[in-house]
Design a protein around this motif. Structure first.
Motif, PDB file in Angstrom:
ATOM      1  N   ARG A 237       0.820  -1.207   0.000  1.00 50.82           N
ATOM      2  CA  ARG A 237       0.000   0.000   0.000  1.00 50.82           C
ATOM      3  C   ARG A 237       0.852   1.252   0.000  1.00 50.82           C
ATOM      4  O   ARG A 237       0.597   2.206  -0.744  1.00 50.82           O
ATOM      5  N   ARG A 238       1.908   1.255   0.828  1.00 52.65           N
ATOM      6  CA  ARG A 238       2.792   2.424   0.880  1.00 52.65           C
ATOM      7  C   ARG A 238       3.501   2.636  -0.469  1.00 52.65           C
ATOM      8  O   ARG A 238       3.676   3.763  -0.921  1.00 52.65           O
ATOM      9  N   LYS A 240       2.426   1.769  -3.484  1.00 51.77           N
ATOM     10  CA  LYS A 240       1.480   2.292  -4.473  1.00 51.77           C
ATOM     11  C   LYS A 240       1.175   3.766  -4.236  1.00 51.77           C
ATOM     12  O   LYS A 240       1.042   4.545  -5.186  1.00 51.77           O
ATOM     13  N   GLN A 241       1.066   4.163  -2.974  1.00 54.22           N
ATOM     14  CA  GLN A 241       0.849   5.578  -2.657  1.00 54.22           C
ATOM     15  C   GLN A 241       2.030   6.426  -3.124  1.00 54.22           C
ATOM     16  O   GLN A 241       1.856   7.524  -3.666  1.00 54.22           O
ATOM     17  N   LYS A 242       3.224   5.891  -2.925  1.00 57.28           N
ATOM     18  CA  LYS A 242       4.425   6.635  -3.320  1.00 57.28           C
ATOM     19  C   LYS A 242       4.540   6.706  -4.840  1.00 57.28           C
ATOM     20  O   LYS A 242       4.934   7.752  -5.393  1.00 57.28           O
ATOM     21  N   ALA A 245       2.366   9.399  -6.016  1.00 58.24           N
ATOM     22  CA  ALA A 245       2.940  10.711  -5.713  1.00 58.24           C
ATOM     23  C   ALA A 245       4.060  11.070  -6.693  1.00 58.24           C
ATOM     24  O   ALA A 245       4.284  12.255  -6.975  1.00 58.24           O
TER      25      ALA A 245
END
Length: 327
Positions: A237-238, A240-242, A245
């Motif tokens: 999850r982290r 994919k968020q990065k 961004a």
């Protein structure tokens, strides 16, 4: 066929092939300079052999009667050296450059020639640049030839009658090339380096699968470091968020673009972004993830080891070393 070796870094010039064992010459300069090109010229033809420290990359030969690419060209140049009147010169090339120039003779040339009178040559070059093409636009007026070269959309120079047919990176020459084509009513053609060669350097640089396996290992290293740090939420999850961004800087990472997807350490990629850019984008992304988790120093130690294992492939892709420094 186009054969070019930039001559701005000569190592030795004007040897006579009658006195030279071409195979031993290659072996010597592999150890002496690492990466380079050997230009062999005779009145009726010319050839080139490209090498790095690990082996031969490619070769090419052309004359009015015949032309060869690849192993056949290397064998012809090596075996006929003593019988032909070749003048031999050796030039140092960077790791990135040697794979580019080794790919030029095999570039896929368009079958249809375009008249400079009928085509918007400026517009054609702009379109090829926008497509991030690697290859050339070549032209002939029936007596002389000229060409400009693009590397992932960037014009890096050309070979022109006014440069003696040698490579030139003088800034104003590409514009002069367009004028020359129009004034001479030249016939133009486009040669594209196959995407597999752009992404992997030369044919021996490794396949797309090699690049993805290398990157999947990099993702695994980052996950291991962040797991030890017990960072929440979970790594996938982290990541994919990065990636989302970073999409402003690297548009192909945008999940809505449908080009790049990563899940459970597996990569799916369907775009045409050069692999060096993909490697740099993903390396920057996971390094920032580690920094945000307070584990950048630990991750960079692992990153240096990873870069050493894949050093040859990374160099051939043209990835900047700054991404893998330990500090």
């Amino acid at each position: 066929m186009i054969i070019v070796i930039p001559k701005n870094a000569p190592v030795i010039q004007n040897l006579h092939s009658y006195y030279v064992d071409v195979r031993k010459l290659i072996e010597h300069y592999q150890g002496e300079i690492g990466c380079g090109g050997i230009l062999l010229s005779e009145p009726a033809g010319e050839g080139a052999i490209f090498f790095d420290k690990d082996g031969l990359l490619d070769g090419a030969f052309r004359s009015p009667e015949q032309s060869f690419i690849g192993r056949n060209a290397v064998e012809h140049l090596a075996e006929c050296g003593s019988a032909c009147n070749f003048r031999i010169s050796v030039f140092r090339l960077s790791a990135r450059a040697v794979y580019y120039w080794a790919s030029i003779p095999a570039a896929e040339s368009s079958e249809r020639e375009l008249s400079a009178e009928a085509v918007d040559l400026d517009g054609l070059i702009e379109r090829l640049a926008a497509e991030r093409m690697s290859g050339y636009v070549a032209a002939t007026d029936g007596r002389r030839e000229a060409a400009i070269f693009l590397d992932t959309g960037r014009i890096i120079g050309g070979a022109y009658p006014w440069s003696g047919g040698d490579f030139s990176d003088v800034p104003g020459h590409p514009a002069q090339f367009v004028l020359w084509c129009k004034e001479r009513k030249a016939l133009c053609r486009v040669g594209r380096i196959p995407l597999s060669l752009v992404n992997g350097g030369a044919a021996s640089a490794g396949s797309e699968a090699d690049t993805f396996a290398m990157l999947e290992e990099l993702i695994g290293l980052a996950e291991e470091v962040l797991t030890v740090q017990r960072v929440q939420p979970g790594f996938d999850r982290r990541l994919k968020q990065k990636l989302l961004a970073k999409a402003e800087r690297f548009p192909f990472l945008d999940p809505f673009a449908g080009e790049f997807e990563v899940s459970e350490r597996k990569i799916r990629f369907s775009g045409d972004t050069p692999h060096w850019e993909l490697v740099e984008a993903l390396t920057e992304t996971v390094t920032e993830l580690a920094a945000e988790a307070g584990a950048e120093d630990v991750f960079r130690e692992r990153l240096v080891g990873w870069a050493e294992r894949y050093g040859r492939h990374l160099v051939r892709l043209g990835v900047s070393r700054r991404y893998f420094s330990g500090t």
